[in-house]
Design a protein around this motif. Structure first.
Motif, PDB file in Angstrom:
ATOM      1  N   ARG A  27      17.548   2.783  34.981  1.00 15.73           N
ATOM      2  CA  ARG A  27      18.217   3.692  34.059  1.00 15.73           C
ATOM      3  C   ARG A  27      17.188   4.711  33.606  1.00 15.73           C
ATOM      4  O   ARG A  27      16.002   4.490  33.726  1.00 15.73           O
ATOM      5  CB  ARG A  27      18.757   2.911  32.874  1.00 15.73           C
ATOM      6  N   GLY A  28      17.630   5.795  33.076  1.00 16.14           N
ATOM      7  CA  GLY A  28      16.704   6.832  32.690  1.00 16.14           C
ATOM      8  C   GLY A  28      17.421   8.122  32.880  1.00 16.14           C
ATOM      9  O   GLY A  28      18.314   8.441  32.104  1.00 16.14           O
ATOM     10  N   ASP A  29      17.108   8.849  33.962  1.00 15.72           N
ATOM     11  CA  ASP A  29      17.896  10.068  34.170  1.00 15.72           C
ATOM     12  C   ASP A  29      19.289   9.714  34.674  1.00 15.72           C
ATOM     13  O   ASP A  29      20.197  10.483  34.548  1.00 15.72           O
ATOM     14  CB  ASP A  29      17.288  11.023  35.198  1.00 15.72           C
ATOM     15  N   ASP A  71      13.722   0.881  32.796  1.00 14.25           N
ATOM     16  CA  ASP A  71      13.610   2.308  33.052  1.00 14.25           C
ATOM     17  C   ASP A  71      13.677   2.636  34.533  1.00 14.25           C
ATOM     18  O   ASP A  71      13.710   3.799  34.903  1.00 14.25           O
ATOM     19  CB  ASP A  71      12.315   2.843  32.442  1.00 14.25           C
TER      20      ASP A  71
END
Lengths: 472, 178
Positions: free
Chosen positions: A316-318, A313
């Motif tokens: 990666r994530g938004d 996270d």
């Protein structure tokens, strides 16, 4: 697989002088329970002849496996009973001399890539059984493998005579009466036919095994055969005998270690077929070896480092993970893109242990980065008991689907060491490049050429001086 | 007797809640470097408060990093999200609510209740539904996967060897703790 095989050989081969066409050795490619087959076949399996003397996809014992060594590429020989291309004309005495003394029938020397220094411990009975097996049970293959042609001056096989005077053992295994019969059997197997020290004992300047550091860990080109002494930090002193046995039988222990490279082959071709009694004997002997400590290990065993953490996270994530074409890609992103789908996002592996965890793993806990780099480059392909343990390579072969460059593998390796293993280990693109091309070259080649050139110059100067003196 | 026990129990739970709140607060104040290194330089108080409310709404192990992301996403999508969190916090304190099961029936303010549900939804699904689109704030750490993580893997992660997906299914036992 080819690479893997090469590496083990590679290191065996890293020596001096001379070998020749067809020479010997052993085993069946088949996987039946070795205890039920004839004693010669069992010794062939124990000695793992097939690993070197069979080319990928080739006929058993027909030779032709290319082995990259620090001194050049060598090819294993045809040891089937072919009278022209193999060892069909060998008498038992010729056979014994080749296996135990490293001298082929025509009198020229073998290179110590053939582990005759270990086989020299083999008993007369075992050599006899082995000879009968090769002559009676192995199918002759009428084909010549490529000839080994090492660069000058290593192509002068007779130079091995001096090496043999210095380093060859000349007596068969002598049982130690102060130990049990089981221990002696284990010692015989480990020092003799199973030739553990060939890979696991570090080599000295002249490529000889350093007896004072027996089983202390040796470099094999791309791979590194780790310390298997009874030392509790650097070695396997904390393993139970059952664990040693399970490892030899399966090549895999959850949360501890997995066999790849040469050891993957050794398990596949040899150890998984040994009898329980012999595996117990090996475990008994290994538990008693002289401990060798590597100062680089500090007080941390390679088997218990790291913990499950996730960068998922965080990369990666938004934001989507960036393309792998991006030269600025981070180690964490490379991990998520290439490793995590199997080893999972906390590197915990799969629940059933098929994919190992990368923490509590001998490779990521090691002080030497070679095996992690080599595993990423060349992958794993181990067949044990009808099941395959597989990991693709990431650029070690041209056919690999994913081609990571040296820079990327450096970042990825460092990320894995930092996150899941021993953060003190440093990794450079130059190291990756060296492992990609099969390991470091031996300085012997250059040194010997310098020596010859120097000698030639001295002789030339001497002649010149003589001439001048004479003219006067 | 019964009411005494109940009261004692509530007090103990309240104490535990308070302790965990303190611990959480402490962990935030001790790791400003972590927050800063990830680019989150928010008012620590608002995050602390958000995590405290989250702890009551979602009684599981909550990843502070994911908390940051949920907080940011909800702050972007909800008008006056800080005020909403404060209102929730005040409601919890004032009514001495001990868990989410007691909170929801007591929460009569529909807007406040919807916000609470959004927070819970974000923790479980890893997605915050915003005005201009949905934002993924967590995948692997989304709590919905934890419910079955004793037998299932998160989609896109290997369960076992190639072609081993058809192995005999493991029986479901108690729900894993997470």
């Amino acid at each position: 697989m080819l690479r893997v095989t090469q590496t083990r050989q590679a290191f065996r081969l890293s020596f001096l002088a001379v070998l020749a066409g067809p020479i010997l050795l052993c085993s069946t490619a088949s996987a039946e329970d070795a205890s039920n087959i004839d004693p010669g076949a069992y010794i062939a399996v124990t000695s793992d002849c097939v690993a070197c003397h069979t080319a990928p996809g080739g006929k058993p014992f027909a030779g032709g496996l290319a082995m990259k060594t620090p001194l050049g590429t060598m090819y294993s020989t045809n040891i089937t009973p072919s009278k022209i291309y193999g060892i069909g004309e060998y008498s038992e005495a010729d056979f014994s001399r080749a296996v135990r003394k490293g001298i082929r029938k025509d009198g020229s020397n073998l290179y110590p890539a053939m582990p005759y220094t270990a086989y020299s411990y083999m008993t007369d009975q075992d050599i006899h059984d082995l000879y009968l097996y090769f002559m009676k049970s192995v199918q002759p293959v009428e084909r010549a493998p490529p000839k080994t042609a090492l660069p000058f001056p290593m192509n002068i096989r007779s130079s091995m005579m001096f090496w043999n005077i210095l380093f060859r053992n000349n007596t068969t295994y002598q049982p130690d009466p102060s130990h049990s019969a089981e221990w002696n059997r284990g010692a015989y197997l480990a020092q003799g036919p199973a030739h553990c020290g060939t890979c696991h004992t570090p080599r000295g300047f002249l490529m000889q095994e350093e007896a004072s550091k027996a089983f202390g860990g040796g470099s094999l080109g791309s791979w590194y055969a780790p310390n298997i002494t009874s030392d509790k930090i650097s070695g396997i002193g904390n393993w139970s005998q059952d664990e040693i046995k399970t490892y030899l039988k399966s090549g895999h222990i959850d949360g501890l270690a997995q066999a790849a490279g040469g050891m993957g082959e050794a398990v596949e071709h040899s150890f998984q077929h040994l009898t329980d009694a012999d595996l117990n004997a090996l475990a008994t002997y290994l538990a008693s070896t002289q401990p060798v400590r590597d100062p680089a290990d500090g007080n941390l065993s390679r088997f218990a480092l790291g913990r499950p953490v996730s960068s998922a996270d965080r990369v990666r994530g938004d934001q989507p993970i960036r393309s792998e074409d991006n030269p600025d890609i981070s180690g964490a992103e490379l991990f998520m893109g290439n490793c995590a789908s199997c080893h999972n996002y906390k590197a915990q592996g799969s629940r059933d242990g098929y994919y190992p965890s990368l923490w509590h793993n001998s490779v990521t806990g090691a002080s030497n980065p070679d095996n992690l780099i080599a595993t990423i480059l060349f992958g794993v392909d181990r067949h044990v008991a009808g099941a395959q343990a597989f990991m693709p390579g990431f650029g070690g072969k041209k056919t690999d689907a994913v081609q990571l460059n040296d820079q990327e593998i450096t970042k990825l390796t460092k990320y894995v060491f930092d996150t899941y293993g021993r953060p003190q280990v440093s990794v450079s693109p130059a190291q990756v490049a060296t492992i990609r091309q099969g390991g470091p070259k031996s300085p012997l080649l250059v040194l010997s050429r310098i020596g010859i050139a120097g000698g030639t110059i001295i002789i030339a100067l001497g002649c010149f001086w003589l001439l001048r003196t004479f003219r006067k | 007797m019964t009411s005494f026990r109940k009261e004692l129990k509530i007090n103990r739970r309240g104490l535990l809640l308070g302790m965990s709140a303190l611990a959480t607060a402490a962990s935030f104040t001790q790791s400003p470097g972590l927050a800063a290194s990830n680019g989150y330089i928010h008012e620590p108080d608002s995050i602390v408060q958000f995590m405290l409310v989250s702890k009551l709404l979602v009684p599981h192990e909550l990843d502070p990093f994911v908390g940051h992301k949920i907080y940011n996403a909800l702050s972007d999508s909800e008008e006056g999200f800080d005020n909403t969190v404060t209102a929730l916090q005040n409601f919890i304190m004032k009514n001495a609510v001990v868990d989410v099961e007691h909170l929801m029936p007591a929460l009569t303010d529909v807007a406040l209740k919807n916000s609470a549900l959004k927070i819970i939804s974000a923790w479980y699904s890893g997605v915050v539904h915003g005005k201009s689109g949905d934002r993924v704030v967590a995948f692997e750490e989304a709590l919905m996967f934890k419910v079955t993580n004793d037998v299932m893997t998160i989609p896109s992660y290997a369960k076992s060897a190639p072609n081993a997906w058809n192995a005999t299914a493991v029986p479901l036992l108690n729900m894993p703790s997470f």
